[in-house]
Design a protein around this motif. Structure first.
Motif, PDB file in Angstrom:
ATOM      1  N   ALA A   8      56.634   8.600  40.177  1.00  0.00           N
ATOM      2  CA  ALA A   8      56.135   8.768  38.813  1.00  0.00           C
ATOM      3  C   ALA A   8      54.822   9.545  38.801  1.00  0.00           C
ATOM      4  O   ALA A   8      54.593  10.376  37.915  1.00  0.00           O
ATOM      5  CB  ALA A   8      55.925   7.394  38.164  1.00  0.00           C
ATOM      6  N   GLY A   9      53.971   9.300  39.804  1.00  0.00           N
ATOM      7  CA  GLY A   9      52.709  10.022  39.894  1.00  0.00           C
ATOM      8  C   GLY A   9      52.910  11.508  40.120  1.00  0.00           C
ATOM      9  O   GLY A   9      52.199  12.341  39.549  1.00  0.00           O
ATOM     10  N   PHE A  10      53.887  11.865  40.942  1.00  0.00           N
ATOM     11  CA  PHE A  10      54.180  13.273  41.203  1.00  0.00           C
ATOM     12  C   PHE A  10      54.677  13.967  39.933  1.00  0.00           C
ATOM     13  O   PHE A  10      54.221  15.070  39.601  1.00  0.00           O
ATOM     14  CB  PHE A  10      55.233  13.407  42.310  1.00  0.00           C
ATOM     15  CG  PHE A  10      55.567  14.838  42.653  1.00  0.00           C
ATOM     16  CD1 PHE A  10      54.735  15.578  43.475  1.00  0.00           C
ATOM     17  CD2 PHE A  10      56.704  15.448  42.127  1.00  0.00           C
ATOM     18  CE1 PHE A  10      55.033  16.908  43.787  1.00  0.00           C
ATOM     19  CE2 PHE A  10      57.009  16.763  42.419  1.00  0.00           C
ATOM     20  CZ  PHE A  10      56.170  17.496  43.258  1.00  0.00           C
ATOM     21  N   VAL A  11      55.575  13.322  39.226  1.00  0.00           N
ATOM     22  CA  VAL A  11      56.103  13.891  37.981  1.00  0.00           C
ATOM     23  C   VAL A  11      54.972  14.098  36.975  1.00  0.00           C
ATOM     24  O   VAL A  11      54.882  15.144  36.329  1.00  0.00           O
ATOM     25  CB  VAL A  11      57.186  12.961  37.380  1.00  0.00           C
ATOM     26  CG1 VAL A  11      57.607  13.459  35.988  1.00  0.00           C
ATOM     27  CG2 VAL A  11      58.402  12.900  38.293  1.00  0.00           C
ATOM     28  N   ALA A  12      54.078  13.115  36.858  1.00  0.00           N
ATOM     29  CA  ALA A  12      52.974  13.201  35.911  1.00  0.00           C
ATOM     30  C   ALA A  12      52.001  14.318  36.278  1.00  0.00           C
ATOM     31  O   ALA A  12      51.501  15.037  35.400  1.00  0.00           O
ATOM     32  CB  ALA A  12      52.227  11.867  35.853  1.00  0.00           C
TER      33      ALA A  12
END
Length: 329
Positions: free
Chosen positions: A247-251
């Motif tokens: 999720a952090g990478f996508v954000a």
């Protein structure tokens, strides 16, 4: 249950924000690299031709003179990596400088993240299928957009103060704002630039927050559900870490361009009687791309993902633990 969601999200956000603050500071400094701080020197004469926070040269004839005469056009300064930026900050300003603006981070997380996390939790409970206890990805994204936008509008003053406090150390001594705390920053901005300055770049903050919240919270829930449904892992620390890192990478990918423009607009110094460096977000984007190239919009991406990964992991792992602790309340 509604209040509980705000409390849980607030506690997790403050812990995550404080623990990853140095990475956020490095990201802000990198996003400001290449920006012109002073008036341009005379044509064909470049004074100290280095990007902001670059290491000083190791000597030599060229380094011993104040001016470097250039016969051709100026070359865009190259960006310095996050490790070099971090080391330079420690060398020039001390280790404590890595936590410049941490009081603003606490206030920002208290206002912005508590609001977005609580609202997202409320919308998730309201829109979830009672039979399946989850909701479609499209609804998760909408819930994230709504919660992020409202949270950003509430927390923008703290966001402006945080950016300025983090960027202050890169300015010449006579141009530094020297805010003592987030309260002092907000007070000085209100007095010298007007109350509206507290919402400078608010449209960018809202847009960024909508992207971050929709991509971060929605993708975390989606990744977690996929892992559990496919039986890849059980509902525990491993699942929480895996889903939160993804999720952090996508954000980070979704929000970095807006984040660069937001940082520059919030940090710009408006002199009385003079036109501001940027008239708005679009003007800032155009000037940034013209002066530094399109990839300037991804300046600070390495520290952004380096921060978003740990931040998101700490956020959701802490959130899951806080939920367990408060499950009987």
């Amino acid at each position: 249950m509604g209040v509980k969601g705000f409390v849980e999200g607030g506690i997790a956000s403050i812990i995550a924000g404080c623990s990853t603050h140095p990475l956020d500071l490095i990201k802000v400094r990198m996003q400001l690299q290449g920006e012109t701080l002073n008036k341009a020197p005379a044509p064909h004469t470049v004074h100290n031709l280095r990007p902001a926070l670059a290491f000083h040269g190791g000597g030599g004839a060229a380094a011993s003179h104040g001016n470097i005469h250039v016969s051709g056009p100026m070359v865009r300064p190259t960006s310095v990596g996050p490790v070099a930026v971090g080391v330079k900050i420690i060398q020039q300003e001390g280790v404590a400088a890595l936590f410049s603006g941490v009081s603003a981070t606490v206030l920002r997380q208290t206002l912005y993240s508590t609001t977005r996390m609580g609202l997202y939790d409320m919308l998730k409970q309201k829109w979830s299928d009672p039979n399946k206890s989850n909701m479609p990805l499209s609804r998760k994204i909408i819930a994230g957009l709504v919660a992020g936008g409202i949270g950003a509008a509430v927390g923008n003053p703290a966001d402006v103060a945080m950016v300025r406090m983090q960027a202050d150390g890169r300015l010449p001594l006579d141009q530094r704002r020297n805010y003592k705390s987030v309260v002092d920053a907000i007070t000085q901005m209100s007095k010298s630039e007007g109350v509206t300055s507290l919402w400078r770049g608010s449209s960018l903050t809202v847009n960024r927050a909508m992207l971050v919240t929709a991509s971060q919270l929605a993708s975390y829930d989606q990744f977690k559900e996929m892992i559990l449904e496919k039986g890849l892992m059980k509902d525990g620390l491993g699942t929480h870490v895996t889903a939160s890192f993804a999720a952090g990478f996508v954000a980070a990918v979704a929000s970095n361009p807006v984040d660069v423009i937001k940082t520059r607009v919030m940090n710009m110094k408006v002199e009385p009687g003079m036109a501001p460096p940027y008239s708005g977000a679009l003007d800032c984007a155009v000037k940034t791309i013209k002066a530094e190239g399109p990839m300037a919009l991804y300046k600070g991406f390495i520290p952004t993902i380096s921060r978003q990964g740990p931040f998101t992991i700490v956020l959701f792992v802490t959130l899951e633990q806080v939920r367990k602790m408060l499950k009987d309340f």
